[in-house]
Design a protein around this motif. Structure first.
Motif: not given
Length: 611
Positions: A296-319
């Motif tokens: 679960x400790x790893x899962x917390x980081x993976x979920x945050x990584x997933x959210x960061x990935x989403x934000x980066x993809x949103x940034x590229x799509x917006x650009x």
């Protein structure tokens, strides 16, 4: 690229590549400046700028090639012997070398050159965000390498030190990647249904695993973590133990079979397949029958990584959308001059601001908690009189992050799909063609609501955080403090609207606490989104207040700026809209008046908005 009066001219770009993603993403710049300490920011800024340039050029170009010519599995050699070979295109190997040697994982675990301590894990997440402008698929191995390193840092007794060193290596030739094999055919999100068994091998001095894993991303990783049940352990998650399962040992393949790679919709760069454990050698991590809590400790980081990935993809799509809208002419002028397109781009930009602010705040809390734990273990040199204070901060951060992390992952994953879909529409028919990156962005985005727990699973985790960690207590305190800090007249109406919703949310939380479990589960998704909206609104308003006072995070110089006030006001209006006739009769011309400010990052003198 040209900047006029600090506004970005997207018409000067041909597409969203061969640019510096860090330079163009002032939203990320602001959030990084907000959550880093002064010395962390001074060290990180030039490196993030360099990384943004690398991703915007080499990594982005390679990512398109990899999407067409991705990894291929050769499970058997020509003699029919198991070889479990994954063949990677040279462009992928180049991306790996460049990105890992930039310190994307190493800098958050071992002090990088020029620093006495590691960077916070938020720095790893900021770099993942930039990487996902180019390739969400490649970010999956990067995220799991960091996650595997975190688990070994926390729970290994030293016997797996060589694996930790490989996971955190700055030298590509010494690097090993991580992975997390959880899913089995019969279980899915029900990890407690795991059927993989672990039997102690006295002669080999290790455990041997028997069973199969159904979705194994980064299938050939040397630092794979997997859950299994030791003989005699109880059923359910409480009986699971965590094991490190190498791809090979001393140059010899481990006893397992990579059956096939999944033919996926997107994320081609990460090879995802099926694995049969056939008496596979494995090493126990931490305490037996404590594997799920450790994972679960790893899962917390993976979920945050997933959210960061989403934000980066949103940034590229917006650009890509901003560039296309500034260059594509229809009816005699660029389409970003037409009112409907202006409205769409403004609202896409506000979504990006909201997603990034929420995710980076969760990353800040995660970093505080990890710093407190490292200090408690003696991994950091902290004055004795500071240790107790840091422990209290870590506990507060943990309770709040347990609520925010599943919400960040749930909301941003869905936003990424919606944004990528509309970015394709802005491109027109070209957007539906594989030659254009929006085709891949949408395919890659679709996995983000699935990885690390679906929205239903995450919403139930929100209920658990409220029940077990009483996470509503620090949540209510933080939101109230933020709203109390908002005093500027330009924010008064929005702050009042958020205050009303905050009170209603408090009522909802109190009411759900009195209801039966079935009813609480029925409302869990609605609650998840409600918490996101209220927390994000308060966060944006507080940031806008600082900008209006002249404290402009992430930018050098300049006085008071009302741009973020416009962003906060638009977010509040959209999320808490109670206007008659859905606002059609309101006469609101907000997006027409403030398009350049929100979409182009143009600074706004607050005095021009006072009327």
């Amino acid at each position: 690229m040209t900047i006029t009066d600090d506004r970005i001219d997207y018409g000067a770009l041909e597409e969203g590549r061969h640019v510096n993603y860090w330079t163009l993403d002032r939203t990320l710049q602001r959030e990084v400046a907000r959550i880093y300490t002064a010395d962390e920011l001074e060290w990180a800024r030039p490196r993030l700028e360099s990384f943004g340039d690398l991703v915007g050029h080499t990594v982005a170009d390679n990512a398109d090639v990899i999407d067409d010519h991705g990894p291929e599995l050769e499970p058997y050699d020509k003699h029919g012997e198991v070889q479990n070979r994954v063949r990677y295109p040279p462009e992928q190997l180049e991306n790996e070398r460049l990105v890992y040697e930039s310190g994307i994982v190493a800098d958050a675990f071992e002090a990088p050159p020029g620093r006495d301590d590691p960077m916070p894990l938020a720095h790893n997440l900021a770099m993942q965000y930039l990487l996902c402008y180019a390739d969400v698929g490649f970010d999956c191995p990067v995220a799991m390498t960091a996650g595997s390193a975190l688990v070994l840092e926390k729970f290994d007794d030293g016997s797996l030190e060589s694996y930790y060193d490989g996971l955190t290596s700055r030298a590509y030739d010494d690097l090993i990647e991580g992975a997390m094999f959880l899913t089995e055919k019969q279980g899915g999100s029900d990890v407690g249904a795991t059927e993989t068994r672990a039997e102690w091998d006295e002669e080999g001095g290790c455990y041997r695993l028997t069973g199969e894993k159904w979705f194994c991303s980064n299938i050939d990783a040397q630092g794979t973590l997997a859950l299994a049940r030791i003989e005699g352990a109880p059923d359910g998650t409480s009986g699971l133990s965590l094991f490190l399962v190498p791809h090979e040992l001393e140059g010899e393949l481990n006893d397992q079979l990579y059956r096939r790679l999944k033919d996926k919709l997107g994320t081609v760069a990460v090879p995802t397949g099926e694995v049969e454990f056939r008496g596979t050698k494995a090493f126990l991590v931490g305490e037996p029958e404590n594997g799920f809590r450790q994972m679960a400790e790893m899962l917390n980081l993976e979920r945050l990584s997933n959210a960061a990935a989403s934000c980066g993809l949103i940034g590229r799509a917006l650009l890509e959308s901003k560039v296309r809208a500034a260059n594509r002419e229809a009816f005699g002028k660029p389409i970003d001059q037409h009112p409907l397109m202006r409205r769409d781009l403004v609202d896409m930009a506000v979504d990006h601001e909201a997603a990034t602010a929420f995710t980076m705040e969760a990353a800040r809390l995660f970093s505080i908690r990890e710093r407190a734990e490292r200090a408690a273990r003696g991994d950091l040199e902290i004055p004795d009189d500071r240790l107790e204070e840091l422990e209290t901060e870590g506990e507060h951060a943990y309770r709040l992050m347990r609520l925010l992390i599943p919400i960040a992952k749930a909301r941003t994953g869905r936003m990424a799909v919606d944004t990528a879909s509309y970015a394709m529409e802005i491109q027109g028919g070209n957007g539906y063609v594989n030659d254009f990156v929006t085709h891949r962005l949408l395919r890659d985005a679709q996995v983000l609501p699935i990885w690390e727990g679906t929205e239903n699973v995450l919403s139930l985790d929100v209920l658990r955080a409220l029940e077990r960690e009483a996470a509503h207590e620090p949540f209510l305190e933080v939101v109230e403090a933020r709203l109390e800090a908002v005093s500027h007249p330009l924010l008064a109406d929005s702050a009042e609207a958020v205050e009303r919703e905050f009170q209603d949310l408090g009522t909802a939380l109190a009411d759900l606490a009195t209801k039966d479990s079935e009813y609480a589960q029925l409302q869990a998704k609605e609650l998840t989104h409600y918490v996101f909206d209220v927390f994000t609104a308060a966060l944006l308003l507080e940031e806008a207040q600082r900008a209006l006072e002249g404290r402009r995070d992430g930018r050098d110089g300049g006085g008071p700026d009302a741009r973020l006030a416009l962003v906060a006001r638009r977010f509040v209006d959209r999320q808490f809209d109670n206007r008659a006739a859905r606002g059609i009769t309101s006469g609101d011309r907000f997006v027409l008046e403030h398009f350049d400010a929100i979409v182009g990052y143009e600074s706004i003198d607050p005095t021009t908005l006072e009327d």
